[in-house]
Design a protein around this motif. Structure first.
Motif, PDB file in Angstrom:
ATOM      1  N   CYS A 229       0.833  -1.208   0.000  1.00 31.30           N
ATOM      2  CA  CYS A 229       0.000   0.000   0.000  1.00 31.30           C
ATOM      3  C   CYS A 229       0.868   1.259   0.000  1.00 31.30           C
ATOM      4  O   CYS A 229       0.547   2.253  -0.661  1.00 31.30           O
ATOM      5  CB  CYS A 229      -0.940  -0.011   1.205  1.00 31.30           C
ATOM      6  SG  CYS A 229      -2.239  -1.261   1.108  1.00 31.30           S
ATOM      7  N   THR A 230       1.965   1.233   0.768  1.00 35.54           N
ATOM      8  CA  THR A 230       2.885   2.372   0.777  1.00 35.54           C
ATOM      9  C   THR A 230       3.490   2.590  -0.603  1.00 35.54           C
ATOM     10  O   THR A 230       3.581   3.737  -1.095  1.00 35.54           O
ATOM     11  CB  THR A 230       4.006   2.140   1.804  1.00 35.54           C
ATOM     12  OG1 THR A 230       3.428   2.024   3.110  1.00 35.54           O
ATOM     13  CG2 THR A 230       5.001   3.294   1.803  1.00 35.54           C
ATOM     14  N   ARG A 233       0.899   4.155  -2.867  1.00 37.94           N
ATOM     15  CA  ARG A 233       0.679   5.583  -2.565  1.00 37.94           C
ATOM     16  C   ARG A 233       1.803   6.442  -3.111  1.00 37.94           C
ATOM     17  O   ARG A 233       1.582   7.591  -3.524  1.00 37.94           O
ATOM     18  CB  ARG A 233       0.572   5.747  -1.039  1.00 37.94           C
ATOM     19  CG  ARG A 233       0.363   7.205  -0.583  1.00 37.94           C
ATOM     20  CD  ARG A 233      -0.996   7.698  -1.028  1.00 37.94           C
ATOM     21  NE  ARG A 233      -1.253   9.052  -0.589  1.00 37.94           N
ATOM     22  CZ  ARG A 233      -0.858  10.147  -1.246  1.00 37.94           C
ATOM     23  NH1 ARG A 233      -0.183  10.018  -2.386  1.00 37.94           N
ATOM     24  NH2 ARG A 233      -1.150  11.345  -0.780  1.00 37.94           N
ATOM     25  N   ARG A 234       3.014   5.906  -3.155  1.00 35.11           N
ATOM     26  CA  ARG A 234       4.163   6.694  -3.597  1.00 35.11           C
ATOM     27  C   ARG A 234       4.299   6.755  -5.109  1.00 35.11           C
ATOM     28  O   ARG A 234       5.128   7.509  -5.622  1.00 35.11           O
ATOM     29  CB  ARG A 234       5.444   6.109  -2.994  1.00 35.11           C
ATOM     30  CG  ARG A 234       5.558   6.344  -1.489  1.00 35.11           C
ATOM     31  CD  ARG A 234       6.787   5.660  -0.911  1.00 35.11           C
ATOM     32  NE  ARG A 234       6.934   5.940   0.506  1.00 35.11           N
ATOM     33  CZ  ARG A 234       7.849   5.368   1.281  1.00 35.11           C
ATOM     34  NH1 ARG A 234       8.690   4.475   0.772  1.00 35.11           N
ATOM     35  NH2 ARG A 234       7.920   5.679   2.570  1.00 35.11           N
ATOM     36  N   GLY A 238      -0.379   7.211  -7.987  1.00 35.53           N
ATOM     37  CA  GLY A 238      -0.889   6.326  -6.950  1.00 35.53           C
ATOM     38  C   GLY A 238      -2.146   6.846  -6.287  1.00 35.53           C
ATOM     39  O   GLY A 238      -2.456   8.041  -6.343  1.00 35.53           O
ATOM     40  N   THR A 240      -4.738   8.128  -3.452  1.00 40.55           N
ATOM     41  CA  THR A 240      -4.619   8.901  -2.210  1.00 40.55           C
ATOM     42  C   THR A 240      -5.358   8.220  -1.074  1.00 40.55           C
ATOM     43  O   THR A 240      -5.117   8.518   0.093  1.00 40.55           O
ATOM     44  CB  THR A 240      -5.178  10.317  -2.403  1.00 40.55           C
ATOM     45  OG1 THR A 240      -6.555  10.225  -2.830  1.00 40.55           O
ATOM     46  CG2 THR A 240      -4.370  11.071  -3.461  1.00 40.55           C
ATOM     47  N   GLU A 241      -6.250   7.297  -1.425  1.00 38.81           N
ATOM     48  CA  GLU A 241      -7.001   6.562  -0.414  1.00 38.81           C
ATOM     49  C   GLU A 241      -7.097   5.094  -0.821  1.00 38.81           C
ATOM     50  O   GLU A 241      -7.256   4.770  -1.995  1.00 38.81           O
ATOM     51  CB  GLU A 241      -8.418   7.125  -0.231  1.00 38.81           C
ATOM     52  CG  GLU A 241      -8.451   8.541   0.347  1.00 38.81           C
ATOM     53  CD  GLU A 241      -9.885   9.016   0.565  1.00 38.81           C
ATOM     54  OE1 GLU A 241     -10.818   8.244   0.221  1.00 38.81           O
ATOM     55  OE2 GLU A 241     -10.062  10.132   1.055  1.00 38.81           O
ATOM     56  N   PHE A 247      -3.009   6.330   5.877  1.00 40.63           N
ATOM     57  CA  PHE A 247      -1.682   6.797   5.474  1.00 40.63           C
ATOM     58  C   PHE A 247      -1.191   7.819   6.495  1.00 40.63           C
ATOM     59  O   PHE A 247      -1.852   8.808   6.766  1.00 40.63           O
ATOM     60  CB  PHE A 247      -1.725   7.439   4.078  1.00 40.63           C
ATOM     61  CG  PHE A 247      -1.912   6.445   2.969  1.00 40.63           C
ATOM     62  CD1 PHE A 247      -0.878   5.545   2.671  1.00 40.63           C
ATOM     63  CD2 PHE A 247      -3.078   6.390   2.242  1.00 40.63           C
ATOM     64  CE1 PHE A 247      -1.035   4.621   1.656  1.00 40.63           C
ATOM     65  CE2 PHE A 247      -3.234   5.466   1.219  1.00 40.63           C
ATOM     66  CZ  PHE A 247      -2.211   4.583   0.934  1.00 40.63           C
TER      67      PHE A 247
END
Length: 254
Positions: A229-230, A233-234, A238, A240-241, A247
Motif C-alpha cells: 500500500c505504501t 501511494r508513492r 498512486g 490517495t485513499e 496513510f
C-alpha cells in the motif's frame, strides 16, 4: 650504506586500499563531525540565514559521503574483478558436476518413488490385516462371553492386544531409503514438499482470509500489505485513499 629506517607497520601485508586517500577522507570526516557537533549544540534553527547555512553544510556532508563512496568503489573494484574471475573459473568445474548430479538424482528419485509406492502398499495391506484381526478378536470375545467361556475370553483378549499392536505398527509411515553401497555416502530418503499455487481471484480471496485468521501468518501478511500500500501511494499516479488503510503523513527535508 644500508637504510636502517624501520619499515612501516603492515609493509608485508599492505591494506587493500590507498592509505593516503583514506587518510585524507578521515581528516575531512573529522572536520565535518566537529562542525556538525557545533550545529547540534545550537539545538534549534532560529532564522532563514541559519537554515541556509545548515543546508549548505548538509550539502558538504553529502558531497563528502559521495567522495567516500566513490573511493570505496574504486578500491573495491579490482578485488571484485578478481573475485568474479575466481568464481567464473571454479564454476566451470562445479557446473558439469551440478548438471550431472541433477540428472543422476532424478534417476534415484524415480527408483525411490517406486520403492515408496511398494512400501505404501505394504503399509495399507498391514493396516487392513490388523483391522480384520481386531474385528475377529472382538467377535471371538463376544462369542466367548455369550457362552461364559473364560478361557476363550482370555485367548480373545490376547488376540485383541496383538491386533492392536499390529495396528499401531502399521500406522507408522514408512520412508523409502537408499543406503550407500560402500558406506562412503549418506543414506538418502524420500521426502514430501509442498508449493502453494493460487489460480483464480476467488482462490486468492479465500487464501487471504485463511492467512488473516492464522495467528502465525497474520503479522507477515499485514506487514506485506502495508509495504504494498505504501508503494502504491508513492507512485506518480498512486491512490490517495485505499479502503481500510490509514496513510501516516511524515514531513522531511530532501
Amino acid at each position: 650504506m644500508n637504510d636502517m629506517t624501520p619499515a612501516a607497520a603492515g609493509h608485508n601485508n599492505p591494506p587493500p586500499y590507498d592509505p593516503e586517500t583514506v587518510a585524507a577522507l578521515e581528516q575531512r570526516v573529522r572536520d565535518l563531525a566537529d562542525a556538525g557537533g557545533a550545529w547540534l549544540d545550537l539545538g534549534k534553527i532560529e532564522d532563514e540565514e541559519q537554515a541556509g547555512k545548515l543546508n549548505d553544510f548538509l550539502a558538504q556532508a553529502r558531497q563528502c559521503a559521495k567522495q567516500i563512496e566513490d573511493a570505496r568503489k574504486t578500491a573495491k573494484q579490482p578485488h571484485m574483478d578478481a573475485a568474479t574471475a575466481v568464481d567464473a573459473k571454479f564454476k566451470t568445474l562445479t557446473g558439469p558436476l551440478t548438471t550431472l548430479g541433477v540428472k543422476l538424482k532424478d534417476m534415484l528419485g524415480a527408483f525411490a518413488a517406486e520403492k515408496q509406492r511398494k512400501l505404501d502398499e505394504e503399509r495399507r495391506r498391514a493396516q487392513e490385516e490388523a483391522r480384520r484381526a481386531q474385528e475377529e478378536a472382538d467377535r471371538l470375545r463376544r462369542e466367548a462371553e455369550a457362552r461364559n467361556d473364560v478361557i476363550a475370553q482370555a485367548e480373545a483378549e490376547e488376540r485383541a492386544k496383538a491386533a492392536e499392536k499390529a495396528a499401531k505398527a502399521a500406522e507408522k509411515p514408512a520412508r523409502a531409503q537408499i543406503a550407500s553401497a560402500t558406506g562412503g555416502g549418506r543414506t538418502m530418503a524420500t521426502r514430501t514438499t509442498y508449493r502453494a499455487e493460487i489460480k483464480t481471484d476467488s482462490d486468492a480471496r479465500r487464501a487471504f482470509g485463511w492467512l488473516l485468521a492464522d495467528p502465525e501468518s497474520r503479522p507477515a501478511l499485514l506487514a506485506e500489505m502495508e509495504r504494498l500500500c505504501t508503494a502504491a501511494r508513492r507512485r506518480k499516479d498512486g491512490p490517495t485513499e485505499i479502503n481500510g488503510v490509514t496513510f501516516i503523513e511524515q514531513t522531511t527535508v530532501a
